[in-house]
Design an enzyme around this catalytic site. Sequence first.
Site, PDB file in Angstrom:
ATOM      1  N   ALA A 106       5.817   5.200   5.529  1.00 33.49           N
ATOM      2  CA  ALA A 106       6.606   4.788   6.870  1.00 33.49           C
ATOM      3  C   ALA A 106       8.387   4.463   6.760  1.00 33.49           C
ATOM      4  O   ALA A 106       8.371   4.890   7.712  1.00 33.49           O
ATOM      5  CB  ALA A 106       5.886   4.096   6.810  1.00 33.49           C
ATOM      6  N   ALA A 150       1.066  -0.932   0.306  1.00 31.43           N
ATOM      7  CA  ALA A 150       0.247   0.118   0.114  1.00 31.43           C
ATOM      8  C   ALA A 150       0.676   1.191   0.112  1.00 31.43           C
ATOM      9  O   ALA A 150       1.750   0.703   0.303  1.00 31.43           O
ATOM     10  CB  ALA A 150      -0.651   0.012   1.330  1.00 31.43           C
ATOM     11  N   PHE A 151       0.059   2.764  -0.540  1.00 31.13           N
ATOM     12  CA  PHE A 151       1.535   3.391  -0.405  1.00 31.13           C
ATOM     13  C   PHE A 151       1.528   3.870   0.572  1.00 31.13           C
ATOM     14  O   PHE A 151       2.941   4.986   0.793  1.00 31.13           O
ATOM     15  CB  PHE A 151       0.416   5.038  -1.208  1.00 31.13           C
ATOM     16  N   LYS A 152       0.673   3.984   2.297  1.00 31.15           N
ATOM     17  CA  LYS A 152       1.958   4.011   3.329  1.00 31.15           C
ATOM     18  C   LYS A 152       3.485   4.263   3.484  1.00 31.15           C
ATOM     19  O   LYS A 152       3.883   4.246   4.266  1.00 31.15           O
ATOM     20  CB  LYS A 152       0.642   3.630   4.377  1.00 31.15           C
ATOM     21  N   ASP A 153       3.771   3.271   2.534  1.00 41.80           N
ATOM     22  CA  ASP A 153       4.739   2.280   2.807  1.00 41.80           C
ATOM     23  C   ASP A 153       6.322   3.767   2.091  1.00 41.80           C
ATOM     24  O   ASP A 153       6.477   3.513   3.469  1.00 41.80           O
ATOM     25  CB  ASP A 153       5.253   1.347   2.287  1.00 41.80           C
TER      26      ASP A 153
END
Length: 448
Positions: A113, A107-110
């Site tokens: 993060a 997911a794009f949150k990688d």
Amino acid sequence: MRYYSTRDAGRKSMYSLKDASFMGLAPDGGLFMPEYIPRVDLEQVLLAAYSSYADMAVYLASLFFGEEFSSDVMRSLVQRAYNFSCPLRRLDDDLWILELFHGPTCAFKDFGARFMGAVLGQLREGDEHLTVLTATSGDTGSAVAAGFHGVPGVNVVVLYPKGKVSNLQESQMTTLGGNICAVQVDGTFDDCQALVKQLFNDKVFRATHNITSANSINLLRWIPQSFYYFYAWTQWYKATGRMAPDVVVPSGNYGNITAGMLAARMGLPVRRFICASNANDVVPQYLASGVYRPRPSVCTIANAMDVGAPSNYERMMCLYGNNYQELCSSLYGWSCSDDDIRSGIAAIYQRYGYVSDPHTTTGWLAAQHYAARGFSLSTAHPAKFQEVIAPVLHRDVEVPETLRHVMNKQKAFTCIGVDACQLKKLIHKVVALSFTTVNDIDDGRPMG
Ligand SMILES: *Cc1c(COP(=O)(O)O)cnc(C)c1O
């Protein structure tokens, strides 16, 4: 570069990168903003992106963090964070899809993060030890856990509600080991959040434990999300010869799209932004009416966007000088129902043979409505939403190797009740243990 709060227009208090990123939220409850927005040289962006995503990110990151880190350190941090691809795929002449789901948690949150994990680890001084404490309803926790996995001197304690996250999400948080401690709380997500809050408000505990949150408003997660907009633009510009794209972003807390607006202020050519929402349409409603009315969220099949009071609203308004007209001249909004999303998934598959997750599909629907010419962001791999997609397409979605790998691993977690004492004891133990095993954790293997 220093940072100020969105609630401090007079900029009376300025914060260092370390203070701002360790705090997350400003003391006055506002969100941190950079004191000035650096301008990019687009020629240099094109050149660097031609070489690799990481090379481009090093250039862009240096504009913000060049005073804190030497270029060698910056390069090694960024290369460590961005060792996966970020392709722009053509659906047709007018619309392209930026796939942001090739990182470790799909997911794009990688993107935010992993950058934050690398940089926060670097910002520690001496043998300072740091505990990242975070509550999750699923996706954020796994991205934070993966982003900080193997970062020396940092422990992550991630709290999730028992029986309320998907099996895959639980696997993503509980199979990393090392410096990641997964805690199953016998309660709801709100209970998890309340526990975290209780510890952050506990002065005695904080005086003896260096704790920080890693939630999505943290500027170390926010700023690097602006980088992939440049990367998408370079690909799009090369492929189409056009200059200013429409940029479509499936939105929940509006961190992602606000990072795109930051990129535009840095000099990225954008014709207009289009935010796509599910039934939680607070921002599209605001654009239509001029009245901002946050409200409790409702559940949808694009659940990572089930947000009724977007936390980056203040940042967005700050970027547009708190001027509604100004915002309306560059941002368009669209929302869709679960039924729209299901038929959208079928339509995209029929037209292009492309399997799109429910969040990404809201973007495509918004792009259709505005006849957008540019690119739309894909925020998650469709395999993470089998249970929505399979019944619509009458087929299974192929599961990528990264996800298959975690699903086969043994889960390890600690169970606690909704009890701050239990949590404090646990953190104490985790920290004590980490001092004896820190060398085993930092074994030089690549993360993820
Ligand atoms: C978090 C998330 C979003 C929403 O992003 P915001 O930055 O909160 O607007 C959209 N799609 C997926 C898959 C997400 O995980």
